[in-house]
Design a protein around this motif. Structure first.
Motif, short mmCIF file in Angstrom:
data_model
loop_
_atom_site.label_atom_id
_atom_site.label_comp_id
_atom_site.label_asym_id
_atom_site.label_seq_id
_atom_site.Cartn_x
_atom_site.Cartn_y
_atom_site.Cartn_z
N VAL A 1 0.82 -1.21 0.00
CA VAL A 1 0.00 0.00 0.00
C VAL A 1 0.86 1.27 0.00
CG1 VAL A 1 -1.73 1.31 1.30
CG2 VAL A 1 -2.02 -1.14 0.97
N ASP A 2 2.03 1.23 0.69
CA ASP A 2 2.92 2.40 0.67
C ASP A 2 3.43 2.68 -0.75
OD1 ASP A 2 2.71 3.01 3.33
OD2 ASP A 2 4.31 1.61 3.91
N GLU A 3 3.81 1.62 -1.47
CA GLU A 3 4.26 1.79 -2.85
C GLU A 3 3.14 2.40 -3.69
OE1 GLU A 3 5.11 -0.67 -0.82
OE2 GLU A 3 6.29 -2.19 -1.87
N LEU A 4 1.93 1.97 -3.39
CA LEU A 4 0.80 2.47 -4.15
C LEU A 4 0.60 3.98 -3.91
CD1 LEU A 4 -1.40 1.83 -6.11
CD2 LEU A 4 -2.79 0.90 -4.26
N PHE A 5 0.72 4.41 -2.67
CA PHE A 5 0.64 5.85 -2.36
C PHE A 5 1.70 6.63 -3.16
CE2 PHE A 5 -1.53 5.25 1.94
CZ PHE A 5 -2.60 6.07 1.64
N GLU A 6 2.92 6.10 -3.17
CA GLU A 6 3.99 6.79 -3.91
C GLU A 6 3.66 6.83 -5.40
OE1 GLU A 6 6.70 8.48 -2.89
OE2 GLU A 6 5.98 8.18 -0.83
N SER A 7 3.12 5.74 -5.90
CA SER A 7 2.79 5.69 -7.32
C SER A 7 1.70 6.71 -7.66
CB SER A 7 2.34 4.27 -7.68
OG SER A 7 1.91 4.24 -9.02
N ILE A 8 0.75 6.88 -6.77
CA ILE A 8 -0.31 7.88 -6.99
C ILE A 8 0.31 9.27 -7.10
CG2 ILE A 8 -2.28 9.05 -5.89
CD1 ILE A 8 -2.97 6.26 -4.62
N VAL A 9 1.22 9.56 -6.15
CA VAL A 9 1.83 10.88 -6.11
C VAL A 9 2.68 11.13 -7.36
CG1 VAL A 9 3.60 12.24 -4.91
CG2 VAL A 9 1.77 11.12 -3.61
N THR A 10 3.44 10.11 -7.80
CA THR A 10 4.31 10.33 -8.95
C THR A 10 3.61 10.21 -10.29
OG1 THR A 10 5.11 8.14 -8.36
CG2 THR A 10 6.73 9.90 -8.31
N ASN A 11 2.64 9.32 -10.41
CA ASN A 11 2.08 9.06 -11.74
C ASN A 11 0.80 9.80 -12.07
OD1 ASN A 11 4.08 7.16 -12.70
ND2 ASN A 11 3.29 5.80 -11.12
N ILE A 12 0.04 10.18 -11.09
CA ILE A 12 -1.20 10.90 -11.39
C ILE A 12 -0.92 12.40 -11.37
CG2 ILE A 12 -3.57 11.36 -10.61
CD1 ILE A 12 -3.65 8.49 -9.54
N GLU A 13 -1.36 13.10 -12.41
CA GLU A 13 -1.06 14.53 -12.51
C GLU A 13 -1.88 15.33 -11.51
OE1 GLU A 13 -2.41 13.58 -16.34
OE2 GLU A 13 -1.00 12.16 -15.42
N PRO A 14 -1.32 16.44 -11.06
CA PRO A 14 -2.11 17.35 -10.23
C PRO A 14 -3.18 18.01 -11.08
CG PRO A 14 0.04 18.30 -10.71
CD PRO A 14 0.05 16.91 -11.27
N PRO A 15 -4.24 18.52 -10.46
CA PRO A 15 -5.30 19.16 -11.24
C PRO A 15 -4.80 20.42 -11.94
CG PRO A 15 -5.75 19.27 -8.86
CD PRO A 15 -4.52 18.46 -9.02
N GLN A 16 -5.38 20.70 -13.11
CA GLN A 16 -5.07 21.92 -13.86
C GLN A 16 -6.24 22.88 -13.67
OE1 GLN A 16 -2.22 22.21 -15.89
NE2 GLN A 16 -1.70 20.29 -14.86
#
Ligand code: GDP
Ligand code: MG
Length: 599
Positions: free
Chosen positions: A172-187
């Motif tokens: 689950v920790d890896e998944l959190f990191e993946s969310i932060v790195t791979n999903i773009e912030p809102p525009q």
């Protein structure tokens, strides 16, 4: 506010692949301060019925603070999506509130029909999709097979795939990191005119209607005058905040945020999922795309078992409607059942949920009439009618022809069940439009089928034929010409209007026999003989008889025990309350829905 630290995502999955369990782990890891006992179910699923059935009906959201390896604290907004085909429009709105999606695949089950349907939706809305293999703790987990399917069937990047166990928390920790790195912030921009997408709403006894929304552009502040663009209704914002296992006031929401607002909305129909909130002073030029006026597909009338409960039923339905904008209703009456309500539902599950809630939350005994789809009836005189109630079906002489709604059904099954499933689909008047081998083991079948045929028992039979392995997804895709008749049910010569149904002529004999023999099983013997008949026009197509019998429940307790005798009598009275008098015959409440299930 720094929106570069915001990530909005949803979890999409086939039922039971672990969406709610994973959401729980997120909330726990984010230390929002919940610990849950072993018996307690998922945190995001609120309603009892959702808990029992293990599905999400209302979407929920939660804001999770997460400090990543880069030392920054991010705001992760998890938008939960409903998990049933009845609610796919709600899913689409929840999805379009996000920039990314976690696509969960059960390591022991692999990709299923809804995994694919949900993926299409996510791709259509340009979401970044992170494939997640869940339940890797299971002995039956087959990770190489899942990776192959993710690559081959879904066309997703296996390098992005994260392996987790939502149950144990591994990965689950890896998944959190993946969310932060791979999903773009809102525009977006705080300076732009406000545009916020409504993805859900619920009713709170103290605050009234709580609107769940994603701010796409601009800022939403307490005190602002706002408009719901499609409903064209204006209100003043009384409260604005975020979801954190409860509502937490923040006073404002910026572009990119997910949260709620309260605006003293009294008319729930002003709140429509998919509508856009904008500001009265500085309105957006146009609403956000994708709004759809959701139309119910199943119609049925609800009557109180005891006609004195009509007012209470009225209250119950009004209160349910506050929480469920997709429920539509109007007053209705029946010769057999008295006054009631004609209601429209998104599907059979929706209908069952409403039934259970009325009974449990309002403690009312109710009867549902034969659910029906909505037919288009072309009259000889050129009129075109939309008819969902058998009682309003015109005289056959006046009808030129009728059309019925069709669905595009998508079934994914292991190859060994293809034969029986094709037989089932044919029996349901399905026409095959596609058959694709996804790999050596699984086949995707695509059928055009009448909606009326899949409403009642299609799903259950599909599951039992395939030992639970086949999965099913559908969308309504238009109308086709049909041969429709109205079948009436007579109990001791009296038509029970609540049991009348519109059926395809080719099915009418079989359906008539089914209903009659089911009624025999549902109606207890009474002091006189009861004839049960199915009729089309003046023709009886089926007949059954229930012989007379006097049920003496106290016979068993020989003399003595008055207390026990009283209890039994009370019980019998209780049973009576759940009976509906039709002419001189008592019909149990359960009979009305039970007769509709075919095998
Ligand atoms: P949903 O329908 O996608 O929300 O699925 P749930 O979260 O309700 O999970 C369905 C079932 O799978 C439940 O019985 C869970 O306890 C179980 N489950 C979920 N995740 C895992 C996991 O990682 N490992 C195991 N062994 N079971 C899991
Ligand atoms: Mg769930």
């Amino acid at each position: 506010k720094d929106s570069s630290l915001t990530r909005n995502f949803c979890i999409i999955a086939h039922i039971d692949h672990g969406k709610s369990t994973l959401a729980d782990r997120f909330i726990e890891k984010a230390k929002l301060g919940v610990t849950r006992g072993p018996a307690q179910s998922q945190i995001l699923d609120n309603m009892d019925i959702e808990r029992e059935r293990g599905i999400t009906i209302k979407s929920q959201a939660v804001t999770i603070p997460y400090t990543a390896k880069d030392g920054k604290t991010y705001e992760l907004n998890l938008v939960d999506t409903p998990g049933h085909v009845d609610f796919s429009y709600e899913v689409s709105r929840a999805i379009s509130s996000c920039e990314g999606a976690l696509l969960l695949v059960d390591a022991s089950q692999g990709v299923e029909a809804q995994t694919i349907a949900n993926l299409y939706m996510a791709v259509e809305h340009n979401l970044t999709v992170i494939p997640v293999i869940n339940k890797i703790d299971l002995a039956s987990a087959d990770i190489p097979a899942c990776l192959h399917q993710i690559d081959h069937d879904l066309g997703l990047d296996t390098d992005l795939t994260v392996q987790v166990s939502a149950k144990t928390g591994v990965g689950v920790d890896e998944l959190f990191e993946s969310i932060v790195t791979n999903i773009e912030p809102p525009q977006g921009s705080d300076a732009a005119p406000l545009q916020a997408l409504i993805f859900d709403s619920h009713y709170d006894a103290y605050r009234g209607v709580i609107v769940h929304c994603r701010v796409v552009e601009g800022v939403m502040k307490v005190g602002d005058e706002i408009t719901f663009m499609h409903s064209d209704a204006s209100y003043k914002l009384e409260e604005v905040g975020i979801f954190q296992l409860g509502l937490v006031k923040t006073g404002e929401l910026h572009y990119g945020d997910v949260g709620y607002c309260v605006a003293g909305v009294k008319t729930i129909s002003d709140i429509r999922v998919g509508d856009t909130i904008t500001s009265v002073i500085n309105p957006a030029k146009s609403p956000l795309p994708g709004f759809k006026d959701v139309k119910p597909v199943v119609f049925s009338s609800i009557y109180p078992v005891d006609t004195n409960d009509y007012e209470e039923l009225n209250d119950a339905i009004e209160r349910l409607k506050l929480n469920d904008a997709s429920l539509i209703y109007e007053k209705d009456s029946s010769a057999a059942l008295g006054f009631g309500f004609r209601c429209g539902f998104l599907g059979m599950l929706h209908l069952e949920v409403v039934q259970e809630r009325i009974e449990r939350e309002f403690n009312l005994s109710i009867v549902f009439t034969s659910p029906s789809v909505s037919y288009i009836v072309h009259m000889r005189n050129g009129d075109v009618l939309h008819i969902d109630n058998p009682l309003t079906y015109p005289e056959p002489m006046q009808v030129e022809y009728a059309e019925e709604p069709y669905i595009r059904a998508n079934v994914i099954t292991p190859t060994q069940y293809v034969g029986p499933i094709i037989t089932l689909c044919m029996e349901k008047r399905g026409v095959q439009t596609g058959m694709n081998y996804l790999d050596e083991k699984r086949v995707e079948l695509v059928y055009d089928m009448p909606l009326a045929e899949v409403l009642f028992d299609f799903y259950d039979r599909l599951k039992s034929i395939s030992r639970g392995y086949a999965s099913f997804d559908y969308e309504v895709n238009g109308y086709k010409k049909t041969d429709l008749v109205r079948m009436d049910i007579l109990v001791n010569g009296e038509p029970v209007d609540a049991l009348s149904q519109l059926v395809f002529r080719g099915n009418s004999q079989k359906r008539g026999r089914q209903v009659c023999s089911r009624l025999v099983g549902e109606i207890p013997r009474q002091q006189f003989k009861i004839a049960i008949q199915a009729a089309i026009g003046g023709t009886i197509v089926s007949r059954e008889t229930i012989n007379a019998y006097r049920k003496d429940v106290t016979a068993k307790c020989y003399g003595g025990d008055i207390g026990r005798k009283r209890k039994l009598l009370d019980k019998q009275k209780e049973g009576k309350k759940r009976m509906k008098m039709v002419g001189n015959v008592e019909i149990p409440q359960g009979a009305f829905l039970a007769v509709l299930k075919s095998d």
